[in-house]
Write a protein that holds these residues in place. Structure first.
Motif, mmCIF file in Angstrom:
data_model
loop_
_atom_site.group_PDB
_atom_site.id
_atom_site.type_symbol
_atom_site.label_atom_id
_atom_site.label_comp_id
_atom_site.label_asym_id
_atom_site.label_seq_id
_atom_site.Cartn_x
_atom_site.Cartn_y
_atom_site.Cartn_z
ATOM 1 N N MET B 84 -12.191 -0.755 1.337
ATOM 2 C CA MET B 84 -11.291 -1.782 1.883
ATOM 3 C C MET B 84 -10.282 -1.154 2.821
ATOM 4 S SD MET B 84 -11.407 -4.839 1.781
ATOM 5 C CE MET B 84 -10.626 -5.233 3.319
ATOM 6 N N MET B 85 -10.002 0.138 2.596
ATOM 7 C CA MET B 85 -9.098 0.845 3.513
ATOM 8 C C MET B 85 -9.786 1.149 4.830
ATOM 9 S SD MET B 85 -6.497 1.815 1.444
ATOM 10 C CE MET B 85 -5.848 3.301 2.176
ATOM 11 N N VAL B 86 -11.086 1.396 4.727
ATOM 12 C CA VAL B 86 -11.821 1.865 5.901
ATOM 13 C C VAL B 86 -11.981 0.744 6.918
ATOM 14 C CG1 VAL B 86 -13.954 2.951 6.660
ATOM 15 C CG2 VAL B 86 -13.037 3.457 4.398
ATOM 16 N N VAL B 103 -7.769 8.220 0.784
ATOM 17 C CA VAL B 103 -7.415 7.802 -0.580
ATOM 18 C C VAL B 103 -8.470 6.828 -1.114
ATOM 19 C CG1 VAL B 103 -5.690 6.578 -1.960
ATOM 20 C CG2 VAL B 103 -4.963 8.161 -0.180
ATOM 21 N N GLY B 104 -8.910 5.922 -0.245
ATOM 22 C CA GLY B 104 -9.923 4.950 -0.641
ATOM 23 C C GLY B 104 -11.292 5.568 -0.772
ATOM 24 N N GLU B 105 -11.615 6.481 0.142
ATOM 25 C CA GLU B 105 -12.949 7.088 0.078
ATOM 26 C C GLU B 105 -13.099 7.984 -1.137
ATOM 27 O OE1 GLU B 105 -13.344 8.598 3.995
ATOM 28 O OE2 GLU B 105 -14.396 6.805 4.675
ATOM 29 N N LEU B 106 -12.029 8.676 -1.485
ATOM 30 C CA LEU B 106 -12.098 9.502 -2.689
ATOM 31 C C LEU B 106 -12.194 8.634 -3.935
ATOM 32 C CD1 LEU B 106 -9.539 12.325 -1.818
ATOM 33 C CD2 LEU B 106 -12.015 12.366 -1.607
ATOM 34 N N LEU B 107 -11.546 7.463 -3.894
ATOM 35 C CA LEU B 107 -11.668 6.527 -5.009
ATOM 36 C C LEU B 107 -13.131 6.103 -5.152
ATOM 37 C CD1 LEU B 107 -10.556 4.610 -7.182
ATOM 38 C CD2 LEU B 107 -10.146 2.936 -5.382
ATOM 39 N N ALA B 248 4.574 11.943 2.176
ATOM 40 C CA ALA B 248 5.140 10.726 2.724
ATOM 41 C C ALA B 248 4.014 9.733 2.948
ATOM 42 C CB ALA B 248 5.855 11.026 4.040
ATOM 43 N N VAL B 249 4.214 8.517 2.486
ATOM 44 C CA VAL B 249 3.192 7.490 2.667
ATOM 45 C C VAL B 249 3.792 6.370 3.508
ATOM 46 C CG1 VAL B 249 1.671 5.879 1.500
ATOM 47 C CG2 VAL B 249 2.241 8.049 0.414
ATOM 48 N N PRO B 250 3.184 6.076 4.652
ATOM 49 C CA PRO B 250 3.702 4.968 5.442
ATOM 50 C C PRO B 250 3.545 3.663 4.674
ATOM 51 C CG PRO B 250 1.608 5.758 6.338
ATOM 52 C CD PRO B 250 1.999 6.711 5.257
ATOM 53 N N SER B 251 4.399 2.699 4.950
ATOM 54 C CA SER B 251 4.351 1.465 4.164
ATOM 55 C C SER B 251 3.335 0.466 4.716
ATOM 56 C CB SER B 251 5.739 0.829 4.097
ATOM 57 O OG SER B 251 6.198 0.603 5.420
ATOM 58 N N GLY B 252 2.864 0.713 5.933
ATOM 59 C CA GLY B 252 1.902 -0.209 6.547
ATOM 60 C C GLY B 252 0.668 -0.470 5.706
ATOM 61 N N PRO B 253 -0.014 0.585 5.233
ATOM 62 C CA PRO B 253 -1.237 0.363 4.456
ATOM 63 C C PRO B 253 -1.037 -0.512 3.230
ATOM 64 C CG PRO B 253 -1.095 2.644 5.121
ATOM 65 C CD PRO B 253 0.194 1.997 5.540
ATOM 66 N N VAL B 254 0.066 -0.318 2.517
ATOM 67 C CA VAL B 254 0.299 -1.139 1.331
ATOM 68 C C VAL B 254 0.392 -2.609 1.748
ATOM 69 C CG1 VAL B 254 1.949 -1.707 -0.481
ATOM 70 C CG2 VAL B 254 1.356 0.672 -0.047
ATOM 71 N N ALA B 255 1.099 -2.867 2.821
ATOM 72 C CA ALA B 255 1.243 -4.244 3.286
ATOM 73 C C ALA B 255 -0.118 -4.833 3.653
ATOM 74 C CB ALA B 255 2.195 -4.295 4.478
ATOM 75 N N THR B 256 -0.945 -4.039 4.340
ATOM 76 C CA THR B 256 -2.274 -4.515 4.727
ATOM 77 C C THR B 256 -3.110 -4.846 3.495
ATOM 78 O OG1 THR B 256 -2.157 -3.060 6.643
ATOM 79 C CG2 THR B 256 -4.322 -3.960 6.093
ATOM 80 N N LEU B 257 -3.083 -3.943 2.514
ATOM 81 C CA LEU B 257 -3.900 -4.153 1.316
ATOM 82 C C LEU B 257 -3.413 -5.344 0.504
ATOM 83 C CD1 LEU B 257 -4.416 -0.447 0.260
ATOM 84 C CD2 LEU B 257 -6.114 -1.993 1.218
ATOM 85 N N VAL B 258 -2.112 -5.510 0.426
ATOM 86 C CA VAL B 258 -1.585 -6.671 -0.290
ATOM 87 C C VAL B 258 -2.025 -7.943 0.434
ATOM 88 C CG1 VAL B 258 0.535 -7.913 -0.878
ATOM 89 C CG2 VAL B 258 0.342 -5.473 -1.365
ATOM 90 N N GLY B 259 -2.050 -7.876 1.758
ATOM 91 C CA GLY B 259 -2.536 -9.021 2.529
ATOM 92 C C GLY B 259 -3.976 -9.356 2.187
ATOM 93 N N VAL B 260 -4.803 -8.312 2.027
ATOM 94 C CA VAL B 260 -6.202 -8.526 1.647
ATOM 95 C C VAL B 260 -6.282 -9.176 0.268
ATOM 96 C CG1 VAL B 260 -8.335 -7.350 0.986
ATOM 97 C CG2 VAL B 260 -7.109 -6.650 3.061
ATOM 98 N N MET B 261 -5.506 -8.647 -0.661
ATOM 99 C CA MET B 261 -5.554 -9.174 -2.033
ATOM 100 C C MET B 261 -5.097 -10.620 -2.106
ATOM 101 S SD MET B 261 -4.160 -5.917 -4.154
ATOM 102 C CE MET B 261 -4.002 -6.750 -5.720
ATOM 103 N N ARG B 262 -4.151 -10.990 -1.257
ATOM 104 C CA ARG B 262 -3.685 -12.381 -1.255
ATOM 105 C C ARG B 262 -4.853 -13.329 -1.023
ATOM 106 N NH1 ARG B 262 1.447 -10.918 1.776
ATOM 107 N NH2 ARG B 262 2.928 -10.870 0.064
ATOM 108 N N VAL B 263 -5.775 -12.901 -0.152
ATOM 109 C CA VAL B 263 -6.933 -13.756 0.130
ATOM 110 C C VAL B 263 -7.935 -13.674 -1.021
ATOM 111 C CG1 VAL B 263 -8.840 -14.172 1.708
ATOM 112 C CG2 VAL B 263 -6.618 -13.422 2.594
ATOM 113 N N THR B 264 -8.246 -12.442 -1.458
ATOM 114 C CA THR B 264 -9.348 -12.297 -2.413
ATOM 115 C C THR B 264 -9.017 -12.879 -3.787
ATOM 116 O OG1 THR B 264 -8.635 -10.010 -2.777
ATOM 117 C CG2 THR B 264 -10.501 -10.361 -1.305
ATOM 118 N N VAL B 265 -7.770 -12.765 -4.254
ATOM 119 C CA VAL B 265 -7.477 -13.324 -5.586
ATOM 120 C C VAL B 265 -7.687 -14.837 -5.578
ATOM 121 C CG1 VAL B 265 -5.918 -11.598 -6.547
ATOM 122 C CG2 VAL B 265 -4.995 -13.392 -5.085
#
Lengths: 313, 427
Positions: B84-86, B103-107, B248-265
């Motif tokens: 989902m990150m890719v 992070v996603g590919e290693l998961l 350091a982790v940019p906050s953009g990816p978290v926002a993107t993933l939360v956006g994805v989850m909003r749809v999928t849930v």
């Protein structure tokens, strides 16, 4: 990841580095030892496994000599493990023979002698009372199995308002169990019987999930059969004592039927509800039933094309 | 670099990886020690099960798959969800995602290892594994869906291992990765992730004798739930990295993933409703499994509390994710990720596998509750999966951050390098 910030520019002192390496080596050794200890029960198991057994080829790939060696090995193993001398043969389908089975629901009384005969004939595990046949007690007025039960216990059968439907492998011509097997450990023979190579099955139980008739059984552990109760007339693809961890199923008693005898379940039936024979022989009983009775098959809508027919009459 | 240089630098890379994977703080050692202990308990239980037979499980000829296959299904979903990150990173060219994609590919790699282990422990004869190997055994391809699963799972593992290995190695030797060597694989991995979970769904939906599984909605629903669990796990990982590590982790990816989850849930809840309506409105015997799952059948109701808990978790996660005031709160959003993860674990694990067998094909009702052996082995595999993930991350993050390079060890690229975001130091 769970790392505390360290000062990355300071090279670890030689002493520290050595201690750390020593700790790592020590830890790895301990870990390996613990792992070996955890898996130690496997040594008990590998004693039971032979190199020949491990390398054995698929039934269809064995040359006559190899197959003969396999049969002798299994005979010796049965004698060693179960204390009984047995004969394990390899019986092939006969030319011009294609088996079919029919069952008259009007005369079946639900005595379950067929299931018992199957249990004994096929050297099933005594503790679990396994059988390839499951007899359903059905309620008059319904053909829905939901209103039936396989666990009934009456003083006398048939019980009022009930009729009985024994179910075993339907030897489908379009068998879902054969399609799903990932290793071709189960297949349909020329005479229509679906068999399992117990020495090839990996025990994934996908066939058991795929079968719509609850016809397959798994050997959850090594079968226990007292020496004196073992049926010594055995064959590779049918009733030889199965190994632990593999699938098995009804094989129309091929060690009997391929020699012109009746299946054990038919022989045991006190009411003559069962009719077995060669579908290609126009004078056989099975042909007479198919031509003169209004037969039907179970779950026809699934397209499995069973060779096991039911009728009332 | 010539081939000879690689012959020297690649072993160095591997050696450095081993040393990075085994170096860490006490927190790291404690974590790994606890996981090792659990994994060992699982390994021991599996050895015992292999010797004494599957009779040590609670499975039966009526319920012939249980906790193992339930977790297998879930783990495949987690692996598919890893990409989902890719997708945003490469398909939509979202540059912010590039650095955390690993992070996603290693998961995906860790989840695949778990999925494969769950299949192995479910085999009655693991010693005959070679029968399942193409060319060596008798591979019933293309008829058996299980052979397709063998191909897609192992293929997916190889693809992800290649992408991660290649990117990390090139970073390590200080070269810019050659897009020709990884972009095509990334694109393939996106399609492959979809196929992995579709094939796994087809394992079940292809069985005409099991009405509960025999539904065209199964594959789409598998994908939707994969894109809940994958992002949920990654969001939690990224937040952990931010809070507890120096990266350091940019906050953009978290926002993107939360956006994805909003749809999928919400799509998942909709699909659940559609399935329940179809089963229960018309009724009859084909609805018996759904009745068993949700309300119990003839007094048998082992799954009822679980399935309602799953529904509660999924609804709660949806409410949090779709209410901005709640989703903005750090711990509330974390809780939503945990709830969504647990909800799908129940629903797509035991909640999917067990009702396939209850009632049985002859409409008998035999219940199933996993045995301690099954719980031990399952916990052991989860612990092992987490170990794999931890070790992979432990190696990958410092390399991605530019701290670990062939020509220098344990030093940041620049005194204040913002870790994974430090793309500019590629040569």
């Amino acid at each position: 990841m769970a790392e505390e910030p360290t000062d990355p520019t300071s090279e670890p002192a030689k002493e520290g580095f050595d201690r750390r390496t020593a700790l790592k080596v020590g830890g790895a050794t301990l870990g390996a030892a613990a792992f070996a200890r955890a898996l130690a029960p496997l040594t008990e198991w590998t004693e039971d496994l032979s190199v020949d057994g491990f390398l054995q080829k698929h039934y269809k790939e064995l040359t006559p000599e190899e197959l003969s060696a396999v049969l002798r090995r299994h005979e010796a193993e049965t004698e060693r493990r179960y204390g009984r001398e047995v004969t394990i043969r390899d019986l092939r389908p006969q030319e011009g023979v294609s088996f079919g089975y029919a069952l008259n629901l009007s005369v079946c009384i639900g005595c379950r002698r067929c299931a018992e005969a199957c249990h004994i004939e096929n050297n099933h595990d005594r503790r679990t009372q396994t059988s390839y046949i499951r007899v359903l007690e059905m309620t008059q007025g319904s053909f829905d199995m939901e209103h039936g039960t396989a666990v009934y216990d009456h003083e006398a059968v048939p019980a009022p308002g009930k009729y009985y439907m024994p179910v075993q492998c339907q030897q489908c011509d379009n068998p879902p169990c054969v399609h799903v097997c990932p290793v071709e450990a189960t297949w349909k023979e020329e005479d229509g019987i679906v068999v399992v190579d117990y020495d090839w099955c990996i025990g994934c139980r996908y066939c058991e999930a795929a079968c719509p008739y609850h016809a397959r059984r798994f050997n959850w552990e090594r079968p226990v059969v007292p020496a004196e109760e073992i049926n010594p007339n055995q064959s590779y693809l049918s009733n030889r004592i199965r190994p632990q961890g593999v699938m098995e199923k009804c094989h129309f008693c091929l060690h009997r039927t391929r020699e012109g005898r009746a299946p054990a379940c038919l022989e045991a039936c006190p009411t003559g509800a069962r009719v077995f024979g060669n579908l290609l022989d126009p004078n056989s009983d099975i042909r007479w039933v198919l031509e003169n009775k209004r037969v039907f098959v179970l779950k026809e809508d699934l397209g499995t094309r069973p060779r096991f027919f039911y009728y009332f009459g | 670099m010539s081939a000879r240089d690689h012959a020297i630098s690649y072993p160095k890379f591997l050696w450095r990886a081993v040393s990075m994977a085994t170096d860490g703080s006490w927190l790291f050692y404690t974590w790994m020690l606890v996981l090792t202990a659990i994994a060992l308990v699982g390994a021991n239980a599996w050895a015992q099960q292999t010797v004494d037979g599957m009779a040590l499980t609670s499975m039966s000829d009526h319920v012939s798959w249980g906790l193992y296959i339930a977790n297998f299904t879930f783990a495949v979903g987690l692996a598919a969800g890893g990409v989902m990150m890719v997708i945003p990173a490469y398909l939509y060219r979202d540059e912010r995602m590039h650095d955390v994609v690993i992070v996603g590919e290693l998961l995906a790699i860790a989840a695949l290892v778990m999925a494969l282990l769950f299949v192995v422990v479910d085999l009655g004869r693991p010693d005959r594994f070679w029968h399942l190997m193409p060319f060596i055994g008798r591979f019933h391809w293309p008829i058996s869906m299980l052979t397709w699963d063998v191909i897609v799972l192992n293929g997916y593992l190889l693809i992800n291992a290649h992408i991660c290995g290649y990117l990390l190695y090139t970073r390590f030797i200080g070269k810019k990765p050659d897009p020709r060597w990884y972009i095509p694989f990334v694109m393939v991995s996106i399609v492959w992730a979809i196929s992995v979970h579709t094939v796994t769904a087809f394992l079940y939906s292809g069985l005409g004798g099991r009405p509960f599984w025999n539904s065209a909605l199964l594959a789409p629903r598998f994908l939707v739930t994969a894109f809940i669990t994958g992002p949920a796990f990654i969001v939690l990982t990224l937040r952990f990295m931010r809070g507890a590590t120096r990266f350091a982790v940019p906050s953009g990816p978290v926002a993107t993933l939360v956006g994805v989850m909003r749809v999928t849930v919400i799509v998942n809840l909709f699909m659940l409703g559609a399935e329940l309506f179809t089963e229960l409105y018309s009724g009859g015997s084909h609805a018996a499994a759904a009745e068993y799952l949700w309300f119990g059948l003839h007094g048998a109701n082992a799954l009822v509390p679980w399935t309602w808990a799953a529904l509660l978790f999924n609804v709660a996660a949806a409410v949090i994710l779709l209410t901005p005031a709640l989703a903005r709160r750090y711990w509330v959003l974390n809780a939503a990720c945990v709830l969504a993860f647990a909800g799908v674990w129940i629903e797509k694990g035991m909640g999917l596998i067990i009702p396939g067998f209850i009632p049985s094909t002859l409409h008998e009702i035999v219940e199933y509750v996993p045995s301690t052996t099954e719980w031990r082995i399952t916990a052991g595999i989860w612990a092992f999966g987490l170990m794999v993930y931890t070790v992979l991350m432990k190696v990958a993050l410092p390399i991605v951050a530019g701290e670990e390079r062939l020509d220098r060890r344990g030093a940041p690229a620049k005194p204040t390098a913002p870790a994974p975001a430090a793309r500019d130091e590629e040569e």
